[in-house]
Every structure is written in C-alpha cells, then in structure tokens.
Enzyme design. Structure first.
Site, PDB file in Angstrom:
ATOM      1  N   ASN A  62       0.836  -1.214   0.000  1.00 57.55           N
ATOM      2  CA  ASN A  62       0.000   0.000   0.000  1.00 57.55           C
ATOM      3  C   ASN A  62       0.865   1.255   0.000  1.00 57.55           C
ATOM      4  OD1 ASN A  62       0.579  -0.912   2.676  1.00 57.55           O
ATOM      5  ND2 ASN A  62      -0.994   0.420   3.519  1.00 57.55           N
ATOM      6  N   CYS A  73      -4.423   0.922  -2.188  1.00 55.85           N
ATOM      7  CA  CYS A  73      -4.257  -0.352  -1.478  1.00 55.85           C
ATOM      8  C   CYS A  73      -3.216  -1.234  -2.184  1.00 55.85           C
ATOM      9  CB  CYS A  73      -5.567  -1.132  -1.459  1.00 55.85           C
ATOM     10  SG  CYS A  73      -6.879  -0.373  -0.510  1.00 55.85           S
ATOM     11  N   GLU A  75      -3.418  -4.355  -2.918  1.00 59.00           N
ATOM     12  CA  GLU A  75      -3.996  -5.250  -3.931  1.00 59.00           C
ATOM     13  C   GLU A  75      -4.070  -4.568  -5.286  1.00 59.00           C
ATOM     14  OE1 GLU A  75      -5.090  -4.599  -0.897  1.00 59.00           O
ATOM     15  OE2 GLU A  75      -6.401  -6.157  -0.109  1.00 59.00           O
TER      16      GLU A  75
HETATM   17  N1  THU Z   1      -5.260  -1.295   2.729  1.00 60.21           N
HETATM   18  C1  THU Z   1      -4.766  -2.134   1.792  1.00 60.21           C
HETATM   19  O1  THU Z   1      -3.686  -1.907   1.232  1.00 60.21           O
HETATM   20  N2  THU Z   1      -5.462  -3.246   1.497  1.00 60.21           N
HETATM   21  C2  THU Z   1      -6.607  -3.628   2.121  1.00 60.21           C
HETATM   22  O2  THU Z   1      -7.134  -4.681   1.816  1.00 60.21           O
HETATM   23  C3  THU Z   1      -7.201  -2.774   3.139  1.00 60.21           C
HETATM   24  C4  THU Z   1      -6.523  -1.478   3.393  1.00 60.21           C
HETATM   25  C5  THU Z   1      -4.471  -0.112   3.078  1.00 60.21           C
HETATM   26  C6  THU Z   1      -5.020   1.203   2.628  1.00 60.21           C
HETATM   27  C7  THU Z   1      -4.387   2.139   3.619  1.00 60.21           C
HETATM   28  O3  THU Z   1      -3.074   2.445   3.180  1.00 60.21           O
HETATM   29  C8  THU Z   1      -4.269   1.319   4.883  1.00 60.21           C
HETATM   30  O4  THU Z   1      -4.371  -0.027   4.473  1.00 60.21           O
HETATM   31  C9  THU Z   1      -5.331   1.636   5.919  1.00 60.21           C
HETATM   32  O5  THU Z   1      -6.591   1.582   5.373  1.00 60.21           O
END
Ligand code: THU
Length: 163
Positions: A62, A73, A75
């Site tokens: 992320n 995110c 993913e």
């Molecule tokens: N986040 C992800 O990278 N993937 C997820 O499935 C959920 C949330 C990240 C976004 C943000 O940088 C941090 O986690 C908090 O929400």
C-alpha cells in the site's frame, strides 16, 4: 410471502501447514513486501503478491498520501502492475498479508470493496477465477476461490464495454 434472499459466502479457514509450498511462498512474498509499505498515516502495512500462470510472482504494497484518497491499497497496486506489465498473462491467485508496528491487527483482514471490484474485473477479462488468500498470522488463513465469493452482486454492465 417472504421475499428475502440469503447469500452464502464460501471460503476455507486453514493454517499454514494445510497449504502447499507454492501458496506458502506466495504468502511469504506478501509478508516480505509489506515491509516496504509507505503507510505513515495509518501505520497499517499491507503486502500483496500475485501469481501469474507463467509462474512469475509480482509483489506490491500500500502507498499512502497526505491527500488521503490519493493513496492506493496493496492489492490494486499489485494487480494494476501485473496487468500493465503482463497484460496477456492470467492471474491465478493473490495473497494479502498485513502487519503493523503500532497496533495489533486482529486475525481477519480482507480487501476493501474497490479492490474486490478490481479483482472481479480481471477475472472477467481473463475468463477464469482468481483465488484470494488472506493472511495475518499462520494460524488463520482464509482462502476464497474467486472474487465473487467476496463480492456477490458485483457491478457489471456489458454495454459499458465498448472498445
Ligand atoms: N489497505 C490495503 O492496502 N489493502 C486492504 O485490503 C485494506 C486497506 C491499506 C489502505 C491504507 O493504506 C491502509 O491499508 C489503511 O486503510
């Protein structure tokens, strides 16, 4: 007449020794890459590894921003990279791991709605399922066979696919 309907979510709850070597490697890759997460605002480090049909594994994490919604995110960073670099490779599965240095993450994390929609798009594009492996610790690993298990009633509209 009762018109209510139910949606059943299918998934497996496993521990690390239930997985084959390839899946363990995929999880270890997502755990490794989360350490490079740029997450100074949330302290929530997420890693995602993508297994392509060629056997190649791509990893990302992320990326946050002071303008919060500009972040992305793990993913989607990983999937967009996979699709941009290897547009004709099928994505077989992804593993997602999370960790924080500043708070305890409970034993369940799962992709946000936007990431589920993106996984579903690539499933439709390639005409096959993408398995989703969710991991916080080795004692509880959730495995979903496909995006629609995580996102029932996914948005789709074939007339929007014009070009
Ligand atoms: N986040 C992800 O990278 N993937 C997820 O499935 C959920 C949330 C990240 C976004 C943000 O940088 C941090 O986690 C908090 O929400």
């Amino acid at each position: 007449m009762d018109k209510s309907k139910k949606i059943i979510v299918n998934y497996k709850e496993l521990v690390i020794i239930d997985l084959n070597e390839s899946d363990v490697n995929l999880i270890r890759s997502s755990q490794k890459i989360l350490e490079n997460s740029y997450s100074p605002y949330s302290g929530f480090k997420v890693g995602c590894s993508v297994l392509l049909s060629s056997g190649k594994v791509l990893c990302a994490n992320n990326q946050e921003n002071v303008a919060y919604p500009s972040g992305m995110c793990a993913e989607r960073v990983a999937l967009f990279y996979a699709s941009s670099k290897y547009p004709n490779s099928k994505i077989l599965k992804i593993a997602v791991s999370a960790r924080s240095d500043v708070f305890k993450i409970n034993d369940m994390i799962s992709p946000c709605g936007s990431c589920r929609q993106v996984i579903a798009e690539y499933e439709r594009k390639q005409g096959s399922d993408i398995e989703i492996i969710l991991h916080v610790n080795d004692d509880k690993i959730l495995v979903f066979e496909k995006a629609s298990d995580l996102l029932p009633l996914v948005f789709d509209s074939p007339p929007l696919r014009k070009y």
